[in-house]
Enzyme design. Sequence first.
Site, PDB file in Angstrom:
ATOM      1  N   ASP A 125     -42.535  63.265  36.275  1.00 51.90           N
ATOM      2  CA  ASP A 125     -43.585  63.358  35.260  1.00 51.90           C
ATOM      3  C   ASP A 125     -43.717  64.813  34.845  1.00 51.90           C
ATOM      4  OD1 ASP A 125     -46.033  61.061  34.715  1.00 51.90           O
ATOM      5  OD2 ASP A 125     -46.285  63.082  33.898  1.00 51.90           O
TER       6      ASP A 125
ATOM      7  N   ARG B 279     -51.476  43.650  35.823  1.00 50.68           N
ATOM      8  CA  ARG B 279     -52.830  43.867  35.319  1.00 50.68           C
ATOM      9  C   ARG B 279     -53.471  44.998  36.088  1.00 50.68           C
ATOM     10  NH1 ARG B 279     -54.885  38.471  37.508  1.00 50.68           N
ATOM     11  NH2 ARG B 279     -53.407  39.215  39.043  1.00 50.68           N
TER      12      ARG B 279
ATOM     13  N   CYS C  34     -53.704  48.155  26.590  1.00 51.22           N
ATOM     14  CA  CYS C  34     -52.574  47.257  26.320  1.00 51.22           C
ATOM     15  C   CYS C  34     -52.861  46.233  25.224  1.00 51.22           C
ATOM     16  CB  CYS C  34     -52.180  46.546  27.603  1.00 51.22           C
ATOM     17  SG  CYS C  34     -51.796  47.699  28.930  1.00 51.22           S
TER      18      CYS C  34
HETATM   19  C1  UGA Z   1     -52.916  43.138  30.329  1.00 52.01           C
HETATM   20  C2  UGA Z   1     -52.133  41.874  30.697  1.00 52.01           C
HETATM   21  O1  UGA Z   1     -53.006  40.921  31.290  1.00 52.01           O
HETATM   22  C3  UGA Z   1     -51.005  42.207  31.674  1.00 52.01           C
HETATM   23  O2  UGA Z   1     -50.226  41.052  31.934  1.00 52.01           O
HETATM   24  C4  UGA Z   1     -50.117  43.283  31.046  1.00 52.01           C
HETATM   25  O3  UGA Z   1     -49.065  43.668  31.912  1.00 52.01           O
HETATM   26  C5  UGA Z   1     -50.959  44.507  30.726  1.00 52.01           C
HETATM   27  O4  UGA Z   1     -52.016  44.123  29.822  1.00 52.01           O
HETATM   28  C6  UGA Z   1     -50.077  45.525  30.076  1.00 52.01           C
HETATM   29  O5  UGA Z   1     -49.653  45.310  28.929  1.00 52.01           O
HETATM   30  O6  UGA Z   1     -49.687  46.497  30.728  1.00 52.01           O
HETATM   31  P1  UGA Z   1     -54.862  44.540  31.522  1.00 52.01           P
HETATM   32  O7  UGA Z   1     -54.876  45.397  30.293  1.00 52.01           O
HETATM   33  O8  UGA Z   1     -54.897  45.176  32.854  1.00 52.01           O
HETATM   34  O9  UGA Z   1     -53.544  43.605  31.520  1.00 52.01           O
HETATM   35  O10 UGA Z   1     -56.148  43.634  31.396  1.00 52.01           O
HETATM   36  P2  UGA Z   1     -56.482  42.074  31.372  1.00 52.01           P
HETATM   37  O11 UGA Z   1     -56.878  41.631  32.710  1.00 52.01           O
HETATM   38  O12 UGA Z   1     -55.433  41.320  30.658  1.00 52.01           O
HETATM   39  O13 UGA Z   1     -57.794  42.101  30.456  1.00 52.01           O
HETATM   40  C7  UGA Z   1     -57.708  42.600  29.121  1.00 52.01           C
HETATM   41  C8  UGA Z   1     -59.058  42.545  28.451  1.00 52.01           C
HETATM   42  O14 UGA Z   1     -59.405  41.193  28.145  1.00 52.01           O
HETATM   43  C9  UGA Z   1     -60.224  43.104  29.251  1.00 52.01           C
HETATM   44  O15 UGA Z   1     -61.011  43.935  28.409  1.00 52.01           O
HETATM   45  C10 UGA Z   1     -60.991  41.885  29.703  1.00 52.01           C
HETATM   46  O16 UGA Z   1     -62.360  42.148  29.895  1.00 52.01           O
HETATM   47  C11 UGA Z   1     -60.757  40.959  28.517  1.00 52.01           C
HETATM   48  N1  UGA Z   1     -60.903  39.533  28.846  1.00 52.01           N
HETATM   49  C12 UGA Z   1     -60.060  38.961  29.758  1.00 52.01           C
HETATM   50  C13 UGA Z   1     -61.875  38.774  28.227  1.00 52.01           C
HETATM   51  O17 UGA Z   1     -62.646  39.280  27.384  1.00 52.01           O
HETATM   52  N2  UGA Z   1     -61.993  37.446  28.530  1.00 52.01           N
HETATM   53  C14 UGA Z   1     -61.175  36.859  29.444  1.00 52.01           C
HETATM   54  O18 UGA Z   1     -61.331  35.646  29.689  1.00 52.01           O
HETATM   55  C15 UGA Z   1     -60.200  37.627  30.070  1.00 52.01           C
END
Ligand code: UGA
Length: 441
Positions: free
Chosen positions: A30, A154, A263
């Site tokens: 990095d 995630r 993401c």
């Molecule tokens: C997301 C994907 O889930 C991963 O599979 C992926 O690898 C990652 O992006 C990436 O591209 O690197 P992440 O950003 O850690 O992961 O978060 P998530 O758990 O997917 O949640 C995303 C958003 O959706 C959060 O703000 C969460 O609060 C929201 N969310 C999630 C909702 O509003 N409702 C839900 O039912 C679920």
Amino acid sequence: MLISVLGTGYLGATHAACLAACGHTVIGVDTDPGRLELLRHGRAPFHEPGLDELLRCGVENGQLRFTDDLGETVGADVHFLCVGTPQVAHGDQADLTALWAVADALAPLLDRRCLVVGKSTVPVGTAARLRDRIRGRAPAGDSASLAWNPEFLREGHAVRDSLEPDRVVLGVDSDEDNQLLREVYADLVAHGVRIFRTDLATAELAKVSANAMLAARVSLVNLLAEVCEASGADVGDLTDILGADPRIGTHFLSPGLGYGGGCLPKDTRAFVARARELGVVDSSRLLVAVDEVNTRQRVRTVELADSLVGLASCPRVGVLGGAFKAGSDDVRDSPALAVAQHLHDRGALVRIHDPRATLNIRRTNPDLEVVPSVEDAAAGAELLLVLTEWPEFAAIDPVDLGRTVARRVVVDGRLVLDPDKWRAAEWELHALGRAAPRSGY
Ligand code: UGA
């Protein structure tokens, strides 16, 4: 196997630590001295459960080291590209500057047979261009090949998602590259994890398509929530009923303030930008609407707060939550923080509390007063908003907290509060997706 991991953000640091835990010798590279300093001491530069332990173990047993010198990666069998691909400053596309820069710096060092593996999230078509560019510049020529191996981890579950993934996607040009990657992931292969072999373009699309589908699901459930709110139906019951259909399933069905983070928002926009470049213009409007519905949740929350307390009259407002989701200290494109900042900009005196994200909120939103506890955020508040779904917020005792506020009015932006409990404690509870309380609460 000797493996280099270029870029040690959320993705790279986790990937490097997990490869070392699988027995490989790993060099993380990095350019950020502060991040390297922490990693060399076995500490993650962000909150990620279980990662510190893995880093410490790898650093102490010599399987894992970190450097800013790309030259130290000469001789590695596999080089993983894990740099960030954020949204460009003035547009919707992914900014691939860091990816091209690291590939251009790496290529002249590739003087023997090796495999470069992209893990960053990129628009479809990037991998083929990258492969040609690397081959054109590498002394090894065609002996330096390129594969694409997207990650689906995630935040908050990154270690588990890496060590026990539900699928591994290998976008490869040859049997030889496929075999080498199967050796990298020998532990996962041995545990029967599903491995999908495909071409470069499909592997790139596998990642952005998954994020687009997740984003669409959240916006669809938020559309349903808005209709519930307008019609008096109960969105909690509705999602329970929908989730009972195995074709729909129960995951990613929580309505509220919408999705954020580093993401889903930028990947959805980059997907549309790339689809349009490819001539898929009309159908890609679906994802534009997904993004608009998502942004609308933030606007709706601010408007609701304004209707309840009149933001221009400078009311004291307590905000619970700043991280984009529970379990993370990440505030990138955080719906909670966007709402808190808007409340401040419209006149409210905001006090915000988040169990993990204090430092990041102070860095990105210096106007906001960040406080160390729920009680501090609530003290004297005329309105309280719960904007991140931390379990500790769901566990708040509304009777106790009711004693600290100026008015018992709460907006539940994540549907985590028990309406009966809060109303029994004489709070006026408003929730996105639930009909407004009748007067008399
Ligand atoms: C997301 C994907 O889930 C991963 O599979 C992926 O690898 C990652 O992006 C990436 O591209 O690197 P992440 O950003 O850690 O992961 O978060 P998530 O758990 O997917 O949640 C995303 C958003 O959706 C959060 O703000 C969460 O609060 C929201 N969310 C999630 C909702 O509003 N409702 C839900 O039912 C679920």
